[in-house]
Design a protein around this motif. Structure first.
Motif, PDB file in Angstrom:
ATOM      1  N   LEU A 167      23.031  49.205  48.363  1.00 22.58           N
ATOM      2  CA  LEU A 167      23.132  48.315  47.203  1.00 22.58           C
ATOM      3  C   LEU A 167      24.573  47.985  46.820  1.00 22.58           C
ATOM      4  N   THR A 168      25.539  48.640  47.473  1.00 24.06           N
ATOM      5  CA  THR A 168      26.944  48.400  47.119  1.00 24.06           C
ATOM      6  C   THR A 168      27.751  47.815  48.275  1.00 24.06           C
ATOM      7  N   LEU A 169      27.681  48.431  49.438  1.00 19.67           N
ATOM      8  CA  LEU A 169      28.504  47.978  50.559  1.00 19.67           C
ATOM      9  C   LEU A 169      28.169  46.535  50.927  1.00 19.67           C
ATOM     10  N   GLY A 170      29.209  45.717  51.054  1.00 18.86           N
ATOM     11  CA  GLY A 170      29.008  44.314  51.364  1.00 18.86           C
ATOM     12  C   GLY A 170      28.810  43.439  50.146  1.00 18.86           C
ATOM     13  N   HIS A 171      28.789  44.050  48.971  1.00 20.61           N
ATOM     14  CA  HIS A 171      28.639  43.305  47.710  1.00 20.61           C
ATOM     15  C   HIS A 171      29.906  43.491  46.879  1.00 20.61           C
ATOM     16  N   GLU A 172      30.348  42.446  46.219  1.00 17.74           N
ATOM     17  CA  GLU A 172      31.596  42.515  45.464  1.00 17.74           C
ATOM     18  C   GLU A 172      31.475  41.899  44.076  1.00 17.74           C
ATOM     19  N   ALA A 223      31.660  41.959  40.255  1.00 18.84           N
ATOM     20  CA  ALA A 223      32.378  42.795  39.292  1.00 18.84           C
ATOM     21  C   ALA A 223      31.427  43.462  38.298  1.00 18.84           C
ATOM     22  N   THR A 224      30.358  42.761  37.913  1.00 23.43           N
ATOM     23  CA  THR A 224      29.411  43.339  36.949  1.00 23.43           C
ATOM     24  C   THR A 224      28.706  44.557  37.543  1.00 23.43           C
ATOM     25  N   GLU A 225      28.388  44.506  38.825  1.00 25.71           N
ATOM     26  CA  GLU A 225      27.740  45.641  39.485  1.00 25.71           C
ATOM     27  C   GLU A 225      28.725  46.791  39.682  1.00 25.71           C
ATOM     28  N   ALA A 226      29.964  46.446  40.055  1.00 20.45           N
ATOM     29  CA  ALA A 226      30.989  47.472  40.215  1.00 20.45           C
ATOM     30  C   ALA A 226      31.253  48.188  38.895  1.00 20.45           C
ATOM     31  N   ARG A 227      31.199  47.425  37.795  1.00 17.87           N
ATOM     32  CA  ARG A 227      31.416  48.012  36.468  1.00 17.87           C
ATOM     33  C   ARG A 227      30.317  49.018  36.127  1.00 17.87           C
ATOM     34  N   ILE A 228      29.091  48.715  36.504  1.00 18.16           N
ATOM     35  CA  ILE A 228      27.971  49.629  36.257  1.00 18.16           C
ATOM     36  C   ILE A 228      28.179  50.936  37.017  1.00 18.16           C
ATOM     37  N   VAL A 229      28.567  50.831  38.275  1.00 18.36           N
ATOM     38  CA  VAL A 229      28.810  52.022  39.094  1.00 18.36           C
ATOM     39  C   VAL A 229      29.985  52.822  38.533  1.00 18.36           C
ATOM     40  N   PHE A 230      31.072  52.142  38.208  1.00 19.81           N
ATOM     41  CA  PHE A 230      32.262  52.823  37.702  1.00 19.81           C
ATOM     42  C   PHE A 230      31.966  53.544  36.390  1.00 19.81           C
ATOM     43  N   THR A 231      31.323  52.867  35.463  1.00 20.22           N
ATOM     44  CA  THR A 231      31.038  53.449  34.151  1.00 20.22           C
ATOM     45  C   THR A 231      30.148  54.682  34.263  1.00 20.22           C
ATOM     46  N   ILE A 286      36.472  50.676  42.222  1.00 20.43           N
ATOM     47  CA  ILE A 286      37.876  50.439  41.854  1.00 20.43           C
ATOM     48  C   ILE A 286      38.484  49.340  42.723  1.00 20.43           C
ATOM     49  N   LYS A 287      38.083  49.286  43.971  1.00 18.03           N
ATOM     50  CA  LYS A 287      38.580  48.239  44.869  1.00 18.03           C
ATOM     51  C   LYS A 287      38.244  46.853  44.325  1.00 18.03           C
ATOM     52  N   ILE A 288      37.078  46.727  43.687  1.00 16.81           N
ATOM     53  CA  ILE A 288      36.642  45.448  43.135  1.00 16.81           C
ATOM     54  C   ILE A 288      37.235  45.210  41.751  1.00 16.81           C
ATOM     55  N   LEU A 289      37.254  46.243  40.922  1.00 10.62           N
ATOM     56  CA  LEU A 289      37.689  46.091  39.539  1.00 10.62           C
ATOM     57  C   LEU A 289      39.205  46.101  39.383  1.00 10.62           C
ATOM     58  N   GLY A 290      39.899  46.776  40.288  1.00  9.75           N
ATOM     59  CA  GLY A 290      41.357  46.859  40.186  1.00  9.75           C
ATOM     60  C   GLY A 290      41.826  48.277  39.909  1.00  9.75           C
ATOM     61  N   THR A 291      43.042  48.589  40.350  1.00 11.79           N
ATOM     62  CA  THR A 291      43.571  49.947  40.217  1.00 11.79           C
ATOM     63  C   THR A 291      43.868  50.339  38.777  1.00 11.79           C
ATOM     64  N   GLN A 292      43.887  49.388  37.848  1.00 10.91           N
ATOM     65  CA  GLN A 292      44.110  49.733  36.446  1.00 10.91           C
ATOM     66  C   GLN A 292      43.001  50.637  35.910  1.00 10.91           C
ATOM     67  N   GLU A 293      41.860  50.631  36.581  1.00 16.88           N
ATOM     68  CA  GLU A 293      40.738  51.469  36.150  1.00 16.88           C
ATOM     69  C   GLU A 293      41.025  52.952  36.356  1.00 16.88           C
ATOM     70  N   LEU A 294      42.002  53.277  37.199  1.00 21.04           N
ATOM     71  CA  LEU A 294      42.374  54.680  37.405  1.00 21.04           C
ATOM     72  C   LEU A 294      42.798  55.340  36.099  1.00 21.04           C
ATOM     73  N   ASN A 295      43.379  54.557  35.208  1.00 16.73           N
ATOM     74  CA  ASN A 295      43.836  55.095  33.928  1.00 16.73           C
ATOM     75  C   ASN A 295      42.687  55.528  33.027  1.00 16.73           C
ATOM     76  N   ARG A 296      41.484  55.092  33.332  1.00 16.78           N
ATOM     77  CA  ARG A 296      40.324  55.422  32.502  1.00 16.78           C
ATOM     78  C   ARG A 296      39.570  56.645  33.028  1.00 16.78           C
ATOM     79  N   LEU A 297      40.031  57.183  34.141  1.00 12.32           N
ATOM     80  CA  LEU A 297      39.373  58.344  34.733  1.00 12.32           C
ATOM     81  C   LEU A 297      40.001  59.639  34.227  1.00 12.32           C
ATOM     82  N   PRO A 298      39.240  60.734  34.220  1.00 11.56           N
ATOM     83  CA  PRO A 298      39.845  62.025  33.875  1.00 11.56           C
ATOM     84  C   PRO A 298      40.926  62.384  34.895  1.00 11.56           C
ATOM     85  N   LYS A 299      42.001  62.980  34.424  1.00 15.14           N
ATOM     86  CA  LYS A 299      43.136  63.275  35.307  1.00 15.14           C
ATOM     87  C   LYS A 299      42.754  64.221  36.437  1.00 15.14           C
TER      88      LYS A 299
END
Length: 229
Positions: free
Chosen positions: A161-166, A168-176, A210-223
């Motif tokens: 359901l993820t590989l080959g799909h890009e 942003a709304t789906e990537a946001r669901i996975v990331f969150t 993160i590849k789809i949303l951008g590396t700025q999302e790293l700042n929202r992850l626990p260290k």
């Protein structure tokens, strides 16, 4: 005249009983029962075996099996997998809505994690826009299932359901979803140097998002997660 209870007579009775069992009509020999002996204690092999056998059936038979309340969990999961991999593209409206309704009904009734994973994957395939937001987080939760076969099945479904799909709304669901899961286990993550299989799976999905949303999302992850990425 009664036979004396001797070792020889006991052996003869046992042999006779075994002979009756081998010809008992309850032993069906149906195609769906023809799975390798080694699969009896291996959930993945059993599911793969039933799937291979059911793939020979036509769509009408598969749909009837999915509606069959007496079908056990592993066979039901295999039938749904065949529906998803072989027949979904052949089903059109209004038949598609009927199948969707049946899958939702079975999802509400079943307690089999194999059936749950297969149904969630199938529903996302049928209507990504409607089901992705609810089904993908549930599949991510299955990555922590104690049964490694369920874990592997959920990961395969998520990859599908993820590989080959890009989107942003789906990537946001996975990331969150993964962000919440990782925050809950941040103390344990601090002491990990080599991730286990389950954590590697989550990190791989996290990298995809993160590849789809951008590396700025790293700042929202626990260290505690950053060094593992």
């Amino acid at each position: 005249m009664m036979l004396r209870s001797t070792p020889v007579n006991k052996c003869l009775c046992l042999c006779a009983l075994m002979s009756l069992l081998t010809i008992w009509p309850g032993k069906t020999g149906r195609a769906e029962d023809a799975i390798p002996d080694q699969a009896i204690f291996n959930d993945k092999l059993m599911l793969d075996g039933y799937t291979a056998n059911f793939s020979k059936e036509n769509l009408e038979t598969i749909l009837a099996m999915i509606q069959d309340e007496s079908l056990d969990g592993m066979k039901l999961a295999a039938a749904i997998r065949v529906l998803r991999t072989k027949y979904l593209d052949e089903i059109f409206y209004p038949g598609k809505k009927i199948v969707e309704k049946n899958l939702l009904r079975r999802l509400n009734l079943t307690d089999s994690p194999f059936v749950q994973v297969e149904i969630m994957h199938a529903l996302c395939r049928m209507d990504r826009y409607r089901y992705y937001k609810t089904m993908v987080p549930a599949l991510i939760q299955k990555l922590d299932h104690y049964n490694s076969a369920v874990n592997e099945l959920a990961y395969e479904s998520l990859n599908g359901l993820t590989l080959g799909h890009e989107r942003a709304t789906e990537a946001r669901i996975v990331f969150t979803t993964l962000r919440k899961v990782l925050f809950l286990s941040r103390r344990r993550l601090a002491n990990i140097t080599e991730p286990n299989t389950r954590l590697k799976q989550k990190l791989q999905l996290l990298r995809w998002s993160i590849k789809i949303l951008g590396t700025q999302e790293l700042n929202r992850l626990p260290k505690e997660v950053i060094h593992l990425l």
